[in-house]
Design a protein around this motif. Structure first.
Motif, PDB file in Angstrom:
ATOM      1  N   VAL A  27       0.839  -1.057  -0.108  1.00 27.66           N
ATOM      2  CA  VAL A  27      -0.082  -0.016  -0.108  1.00 27.66           C
ATOM      3  C   VAL A  27       0.947   1.208  -0.236  1.00 27.66           C
ATOM      4  O   VAL A  27       1.816   1.231   0.790  1.00 27.66           O
ATOM      5  CB  VAL A  27      -0.909  -0.030   1.272  1.00 27.66           C
ATOM      6  N   VAL A  28       0.725   2.110  -0.866  1.00 28.97           N
ATOM      7  CA  VAL A  28       1.437   3.357  -1.164  1.00 28.97           C
ATOM      8  C   VAL A  28       0.921   4.602  -0.314  1.00 28.97           C
ATOM      9  O   VAL A  28      -0.216   4.956  -0.739  1.00 28.97           O
ATOM     10  CB  VAL A  28       1.754   3.705  -2.480  1.00 28.97           C
ATOM     11  N   ASP A  29       1.217   4.731   0.878  1.00 21.04           N
ATOM     12  CA  ASP A  29       0.799   5.957   1.816  1.00 21.04           C
ATOM     13  C   ASP A  29       0.310   6.940   1.018  1.00 21.04           C
ATOM     14  O   ASP A  29      -0.598   7.490   1.309  1.00 21.04           O
ATOM     15  CB  ASP A  29       1.743   6.189   3.027  1.00 21.04           C
ATOM     16  N   LYS A  30       1.347   7.556   0.478  1.00 16.69           N
ATOM     17  CA  LYS A  30       1.143   8.902  -0.339  1.00 16.69           C
ATOM     18  C   LYS A  30      -0.337   8.771  -1.407  1.00 16.69           C
ATOM     19  O   LYS A  30      -0.998   9.505  -1.200  1.00 16.69           O
ATOM     20  CB  LYS A  30       2.315   9.305  -1.014  1.00 16.69           C
ATOM     21  N   ASN A  31      -0.408   7.616  -1.908  1.00 15.84           N
ATOM     22  CA  ASN A  31      -1.485   7.701  -3.202  1.00 15.84           C
ATOM     23  C   ASN A  31      -2.697   7.345  -2.319  1.00 15.84           C
ATOM     24  O   ASN A  31      -3.787   7.860  -2.617  1.00 15.84           O
ATOM     25  CB  ASN A  31      -1.244   6.517  -3.977  1.00 15.84           C
ATOM     26  N   VAL A  32      -2.812   6.463  -1.512  1.00 12.31           N
ATOM     27  CA  VAL A  32      -3.845   6.052  -0.801  1.00 12.31           C
ATOM     28  C   VAL A  32      -4.475   7.122   0.270  1.00 12.31           C
ATOM     29  O   VAL A  32      -5.847   7.356   0.215  1.00 12.31           O
ATOM     30  CB  VAL A  32      -3.896   4.859  -0.048  1.00 12.31           C
ATOM     31  N   ASP A  33      -3.594   7.817   0.748  1.00 11.39           N
ATOM     32  CA  ASP A  33      -4.093   9.145   1.594  1.00 11.39           C
ATOM     33  C   ASP A  33      -4.792  10.251   0.691  1.00 11.39           C
ATOM     34  O   ASP A  33      -5.602  10.784   1.067  1.00 11.39           O
ATOM     35  CB  ASP A  33      -2.856   9.678   2.560  1.00 11.39           C
ATOM     36  N   LYS A  34      -4.149  10.463  -0.479  1.00 10.31           N
ATOM     37  CA  LYS A  34      -4.471  11.294  -1.417  1.00 10.31           C
ATOM     38  C   LYS A  34      -5.917  10.984  -1.930  1.00 10.31           C
ATOM     39  O   LYS A  34      -6.819  11.852  -2.170  1.00 10.31           O
ATOM     40  CB  LYS A  34      -3.394  11.549  -2.644  1.00 10.31           C
ATOM     41  N   LYS A  35      -5.644   9.760  -2.552  1.00  8.94           N
ATOM     42  CA  LYS A  35      -7.357   9.298  -2.890  1.00  8.94           C
ATOM     43  C   LYS A  35      -8.209   8.908  -2.037  1.00  8.94           C
ATOM     44  O   LYS A  35      -9.692   8.648  -2.397  1.00  8.94           O
ATOM     45  CB  LYS A  35      -6.857   7.998  -3.997  1.00  8.94           C
ATOM     46  N   GLY A  36      -8.125   8.683  -0.507  1.00 13.00           N
ATOM     47  CA  GLY A  36      -8.875   8.173   0.332  1.00 13.00           C
ATOM     48  C   GLY A  36      -9.261   6.854   0.241  1.00 13.00           C
ATOM     49  O   GLY A  36     -10.383   6.335   0.550  1.00 13.00           O
ATOM     50  N   THR A  37      -8.370   5.970  -0.244  1.00 12.62           N
ATOM     51  CA  THR A  37      -8.471   4.475  -0.677  1.00 12.62           C
ATOM     52  C   THR A  37      -7.868   3.702   0.430  1.00 12.62           C
ATOM     53  O   THR A  37      -7.767   2.305  -0.127  1.00 12.62           O
ATOM     54  CB  THR A  37      -8.222   4.066  -2.070  1.00 12.62           C
ATOM     55  N   ARG A  38      -7.162   4.051   1.497  1.00 10.78           N
ATOM     56  CA  ARG A  38      -6.627   3.172   2.207  1.00 10.78           C
ATOM     57  C   ARG A  38      -7.253   2.100   2.813  1.00 10.78           C
ATOM     58  O   ARG A  38      -6.744   0.993   2.496  1.00 10.78           O
ATOM     59  CB  ARG A  38      -6.251   4.056   3.573  1.00 10.78           C
ATOM     60  N   ALA A  39      -8.466   2.001   3.201  1.00  9.06           N
ATOM     61  CA  ALA A  39      -9.087   0.854   3.645  1.00  9.06           C
ATOM     62  C   ALA A  39      -9.398  -0.036   2.524  1.00  9.06           C
ATOM     63  O   ALA A  39      -9.064  -1.255   2.934  1.00  9.06           O
ATOM     64  CB  ALA A  39     -10.528   1.279   4.233  1.00  9.06           C
ATOM     65  N   VAL A  40      -9.648   0.227   1.314  1.00  9.35           N
ATOM     66  CA  VAL A  40      -9.848  -0.817   0.261  1.00  9.35           C
ATOM     67  C   VAL A  40      -8.687  -1.307  -0.015  1.00  9.35           C
ATOM     68  O   VAL A  40      -8.427  -2.446  -0.528  1.00  9.35           O
ATOM     69  CB  VAL A  40     -10.620  -0.151  -1.054  1.00  9.35           C
ATOM     70  N   ALA A  41      -7.395  -0.498  -0.298  1.00 16.99           N
ATOM     71  CA  ALA A  41      -6.187  -1.043  -0.733  1.00 16.99           C
ATOM     72  C   ALA A  41      -5.652  -2.112   0.217  1.00 16.99           C
ATOM     73  O   ALA A  41      -5.109  -3.144  -0.092  1.00 16.99           O
ATOM     74  CB  ALA A  41      -5.382   0.074  -0.793  1.00 16.99           C
ATOM     75  N   GLN A  42      -6.106  -1.841   1.758  1.00 12.39           N
ATOM     76  CA  GLN A  42      -5.446  -2.681   2.614  1.00 12.39           C
ATOM     77  C   GLN A  42      -6.278  -4.021   2.803  1.00 12.39           C
ATOM     78  O   GLN A  42      -5.540  -4.865   2.771  1.00 12.39           O
ATOM     79  CB  GLN A  42      -5.464  -1.778   3.980  1.00 12.39           C
ATOM     80  N   ALA A  43      -7.555  -3.745   2.492  1.00 13.94           N
ATOM     81  CA  ALA A  43      -8.223  -4.885   2.319  1.00 13.94           C
ATOM     82  C   ALA A  43      -7.890  -5.820   1.344  1.00 13.94           C
ATOM     83  O   ALA A  43      -7.865  -7.160   1.420  1.00 13.94           O
ATOM     84  CB  ALA A  43      -9.833  -4.583   2.418  1.00 13.94           C
ATOM     85  N   TYR A  44      -7.592  -5.101   0.101  1.00 16.54           N
ATOM     86  CA  TYR A  44      -7.371  -6.097  -1.059  1.00 16.54           C
ATOM     87  C   TYR A  44      -5.656  -6.637  -1.022  1.00 16.54           C
ATOM     88  O   TYR A  44      -5.763  -7.892  -1.203  1.00 16.54           O
ATOM     89  CB  TYR A  44      -6.944  -5.006  -2.286  1.00 16.54           C
TER      90      TYR A  44
END
Length: 145
Positions: free
Chosen positions: A59-76
């Motif tokens: 999970v790329v912190d900078k990208n998921v934080d910018k897009k608000g997709t951390r939860a779904v990225a981590q789940a994947y």
């Protein structure tokens, strides 16, 4: 080698559809896709020894934080290592890391003695320097004589 494609899919197309080359060395899933698509025109041959492929997944912190997709990225990311994720990997000719699913797919993905980059080449930094840096072994092999 008349053509050096930029990736496995392009190499598959060059080999199978354009008929360039006598031997195709690639990922197992690419070989099976060719076998499925061109039934009977290709034979998959396994070496007795091969490199353990360990593509990075993160999970790329900078990208998921910018897009608000951390939860779904981590789940994947976590899903990839569940039984269901490992089963999907095996069905698609990727080697599962789960022993349970390695056993399930052993007929389509036979056991091969695998070695790591660390074991054979002293790690990625050394392998990159020796083989892929300017003047490394790749340049020497690929250079036209």
């Amino acid at each position: 080698m008349p053509v050096l494609d930029t990736g496995a899919r392009g190499s598959s197309i060059t080999f199978a559809q354009r008929g360039q080359g006598d031997v195709f060395i690639s990922w197992e899933n690419e070989a099976y896709l060719l076998e499925k698509e061109f039934g009977g025109k290709v034979d998959v041959v396994y070496p007795s020894l091969s490199i353990l492929a360990e593509p990075a997944v993160t999970v790329v912190d900078k990208n998921v934080d910018k897009k608000g997709t951390r939860a779904v990225a981590q789940a994947y990311l976590e899903y990839l290592y569940t039984d269901e994720g490992q089963d999907i990997a095996g069905k698609n000719f990727y080697r599962p890391i789960s022993e349970k699913f390695q056993a399930k797919y052993v007929k389509q993905l036979p056991k091969i003695k695998l070695f790591s980059i660390d074991e054979a080449f002293g790690g990625w930094a050394k392998a990159a320097r020796d083989h892929f840096a300017d003047g490394g072994s790749f340049d020497q092999i690929y250079a036209k004589k």
